[in-house]
Design a protein around this motif. Structure first.
Motif, PDB file in Angstrom:
ATOM      1  N   GLY A   1      23.014   9.832  -9.681  1.00 36.27           N
ATOM      2  CA  GLY A   1      23.864  10.938 -10.084  1.00 36.27           C
ATOM      3  C   GLY A   1      24.832  11.328  -8.992  1.00 36.27           C
ATOM      4  N   ASN A   2      26.074  11.606  -9.411  1.00 35.93           N
ATOM      5  CA  ASN A   2      27.022  12.281  -8.522  1.00 35.93           C
ATOM      6  C   ASN A   2      26.835  13.762  -8.802  1.00 35.93           C
ATOM      7  OD1 ASN A   2      28.066   9.894  -7.499  1.00 35.93           O
ATOM      8  ND2 ASN A   2      29.611   9.749  -9.097  1.00 35.93           N
ATOM      9  N   CYS A   3      26.415  14.504  -7.795  1.00 33.89           N
ATOM     10  CA  CYS A   3      25.964  15.875  -8.005  1.00 33.89           C
ATOM     11  C   CYS A   3      26.667  16.833  -7.054  1.00 33.89           C
ATOM     12  CB  CYS A   3      24.459  15.970  -7.769  1.00 33.89           C
ATOM     13  SG  CYS A   3      23.513  14.754  -8.706  1.00 33.89           S
ATOM     14  N   GLN A   4      26.915  18.025  -7.546  1.00 34.64           N
ATOM     15  CA  GLN A   4      27.513  19.096  -6.751  1.00 34.64           C
ATOM     16  C   GLN A   4      26.390  20.044  -6.324  1.00 34.64           C
ATOM     17  OE1 GLN A   4      30.859  19.198  -6.063  1.00 34.64           O
ATOM     18  NE2 GLN A   4      30.462  20.907  -4.697  1.00 34.64           N
TER      19      GLN A   4
ATOM     20  N   GLU B   1      14.437  21.022  -1.832  1.00 32.03           N
ATOM     21  CA  GLU B   1      15.414  21.411  -0.804  1.00 32.03           C
ATOM     22  C   GLU B   1      16.481  22.356  -1.357  1.00 32.03           C
ATOM     23  OE1 GLU B   1      15.200  20.732   2.335  1.00 32.03           O
ATOM     24  OE2 GLU B   1      13.763  19.081   2.396  1.00 32.03           O
ATOM     25  N   ASP B   2      17.197  21.916  -2.394  1.00 35.12           N
ATOM     26  CA  ASP B   2      18.270  22.739  -2.953  1.00 35.12           C
ATOM     27  C   ASP B   2      18.578  22.310  -4.376  1.00 35.12           C
ATOM     28  OD1 ASP B   2      19.872  20.356  -2.470  1.00 35.12           O
ATOM     29  OD2 ASP B   2      20.148  21.086  -0.436  1.00 35.12           O
ATOM     30  N   LEU B   3      19.332  23.149  -5.073  1.00 32.72           N
ATOM     31  CA  LEU B   3      19.720  22.857  -6.450  1.00 32.72           C
ATOM     32  C   LEU B   3      21.047  22.111  -6.478  1.00 32.72           C
ATOM     33  CD1 LEU B   3      18.998  26.269  -8.245  1.00 32.72           C
ATOM     34  CD2 LEU B   3      17.642  24.177  -8.375  1.00 32.72           C
ATOM     35  N   PHE B   4      21.258  21.358  -7.559  1.00 28.86           N
ATOM     36  CA  PHE B   4      22.535  20.686  -7.761  1.00 28.86           C
ATOM     37  C   PHE B   4      22.848  20.676  -9.251  1.00 28.86           C
ATOM     38  CE2 PHE B   4      19.286  17.336  -7.796  1.00 28.86           C
ATOM     39  CZ  PHE B   4      19.528  16.747  -9.028  1.00 28.86           C
ATOM     40  N   LYS B   5      24.117  20.428  -9.542  1.00 33.81           N
ATOM     41  CA  LYS B   5      24.562  20.249 -10.920  1.00 33.81           C
ATOM     42  C   LYS B   5      25.114  18.832 -11.025  1.00 33.81           C
ATOM     43  CE  LYS B   5      26.287  23.605 -13.424  1.00 33.81           C
ATOM     44  NZ  LYS B   5      27.137  24.644 -13.993  1.00 33.81           N
ATOM     45  N   ILE B   6      24.648  18.091 -12.031  1.00 31.73           N
ATOM     46  CA  ILE B   6      25.084  16.703 -12.205  1.00 31.73           C
ATOM     47  C   ILE B   6      26.500  16.666 -12.756  1.00 31.73           C
ATOM     48  CG2 ILE B   6      24.647  14.528 -13.412  1.00 31.73           C
ATOM     49  CD1 ILE B   6      21.694  15.384 -13.600  1.00 31.73           C
ATOM     50  N   ALA B   7      27.373  15.933 -12.076  1.00 31.85           N
ATOM     51  CA  ALA B   7      28.740  15.738 -12.553  1.00 31.85           C
ATOM     52  C   ALA B   7      28.844  14.434 -13.346  1.00 31.85           C
ATOM     53  CB  ALA B   7      29.714  15.715 -11.374  1.00 31.85           C
ATOM     54  N   LYS B   8      28.101  13.407 -12.894  1.00 34.29           N
ATOM     55  CA  LYS B   8      28.184  12.091 -13.541  1.00 34.29           C
ATOM     56  C   LYS B   8      26.888  11.332 -13.308  1.00 34.29           C
ATOM     57  CE  LYS B   8      30.956   7.864 -13.354  1.00 34.29           C
ATOM     58  NZ  LYS B   8      31.926   7.129 -12.576  1.00 34.29           N
ATOM     59  N   ILE B   9      26.430  10.636 -14.346  1.00 37.87           N
ATOM     60  CA  ILE B   9      25.230   9.804 -14.246  1.00 37.87           C
ATOM     61  C   ILE B   9      25.633   8.349 -14.448  1.00 37.87           C
ATOM     62  CG2 ILE B   9      23.058   9.192 -15.382  1.00 37.87           C
ATOM     63  CD1 ILE B   9      22.650  12.064 -16.110  1.00 37.87           C
ATOM     64  N   GLU B  10      25.051   7.477 -13.635  1.00 34.93           N
ATOM     65  CA  GLU B  10      25.301   6.038 -13.810  1.00 34.93           C
ATOM     66  C   GLU B  10      24.001   5.278 -13.600  1.00 34.93           C
ATOM     67  OE1 GLU B  10      27.216   5.204  -9.441  1.00 34.93           O
ATOM     68  OE2 GLU B  10      28.433   6.250 -10.924  1.00 34.93           O
ATOM     69  N   GLN B  11      23.872   4.175 -14.288  1.00 39.01           N
ATOM     70  CA  GLN B  11      22.686   3.340 -14.133  1.00 39.01           C
ATOM     71  C   GLN B  11      23.005   2.228 -13.156  1.00 39.01           C
ATOM     72  OE1 GLN B  11      20.726   2.525 -17.740  1.00 39.01           O
ATOM     73  NE2 GLN B  11      19.230   1.158 -16.840  1.00 39.01           N
ATOM     74  N   GLY B  12      22.190   2.143 -12.102  1.00 38.04           N
ATOM     75  CA  GLY B  12      22.400   1.127 -11.078  1.00 38.04           C
ATOM     76  C   GLY B  12      21.543  -0.095 -11.331  1.00 38.04           C
ATOM     77  N   GLU B  13      21.427  -0.906 -10.299  1.00 45.17           N
ATOM     78  CA  GLU B  13      20.604  -2.110 -10.400  1.00 45.17           C
ATOM     79  C   GLU B  13      19.152  -1.740 -10.654  1.00 45.17           C
ATOM     80  OE1 GLU B  13      21.029  -5.188  -7.414  1.00 45.17           O
ATOM     81  OE2 GLU B  13      22.918  -4.249  -6.797  1.00 45.17           O
ATOM     82  N   HIS B  14      18.439  -2.611 -11.334  1.00 46.23           N
ATOM     83  CA  HIS B  14      17.010  -2.449 -11.621  1.00 46.23           C
ATOM     84  C   HIS B  14      16.700  -1.161 -12.380  1.00 46.23           C
ATOM     85  CE1 HIS B  14      16.524  -5.842  -8.916  1.00 46.23           C
ATOM     86  NE2 HIS B  14      17.132  -5.159  -7.968  1.00 46.23           N
TER      87      HIS B  14
END
Length: 192
Positions: free
Chosen positions: A104-107, A86-99
């Motif tokens: 990623g919080n992405c712009q 669909e579109d490109l993004f740049k990762i601002a922050k990565i976090e590990q969730g459950e399981h």
């Protein structure tokens, strides 16, 4: 541009906007990730990673994709996903969730504008058409082909050619396809 909070998958294979790819995930090891992917309304992020000797490196630019279709392969205990870029993004922050699902919080990044081909750039179109004719599975994936659009051509070449991951990231960070076009033209003219 929008901020996205999406699940991320890291792959060696690359998909870019308007591209299509088949992705295989295990129904055993990726069961939770599969559930999240198939229920996601905003799509998922496919991110590149470089896997040079002892130097695995995650890349910050990825592609948000949507699942167009999926097929369970029970004998192989895997699911085949047909995904669309669909579109490109740049990762601002990565976090590990459950399981162990990675989020990623992405712009969101702007898409490359469409560009008509010059006579010299026609080589990219001609060679890609030959590649599609030689590989029917590739041709079948891209049922909407834009051989007249330089942006579309450059993105398909970047998916196919073995361009080093870091170079792809640099090219994708540009506002249009012209740098990628120059890079690809020099590659194709040198190797053919």
């Amino acid at each position: 541009m929008a901020t996205l909070h999406i699940p991320l998958l890291f792959q060696k294979r690359h998909i870019l906007p308007t591209g299509r790819m088949q992705l295989y995930l295990s129904t055993i090891t990726d069961a939770t990730t599969l559930k999240i992917i198939l229920s996601s309304k905003t799509g998922i992020g496919i991110c590149m990673f470089s896997d040079k000797k002892n130097q695995q490196r995650l890349c910050h630019i990825g592609t948000r994709v949507t699942v167009e279709d999926f097929n369970h392969e029970p004998n192989k205990q895997r699911i085949k996903l047909n995904i669309y870029g669909e579109d490109l993004f740049k990762i601002a922050k990565i976090e590990q969730g459950e399981h162990n699902v990675i989020w990623g919080n992405c712009q969101q990044l702007p898409l490359w504008p469409q560009r008509e081909l010059t006579l010299e750039q026609q080589l990219l179109s001609t060679r890609l058409q030959l590649m599609f004719n030689k590989h029917p599975d590739l041709h079948k994936l891209h049922h909407q082909q834009e051989f007249h659009n330089l942006s579309w051509l450059c993105q398909r070449w970047l998916e196919i050619l073995p361009v080093p991951t870091q170079e792809k990231q640099t090219l994708l960070n540009r506002p249009d396809c012209l740098y990628a076009c120059d890079y690809l033209m020099s590659m194709i003219q040198t190797h053919h």
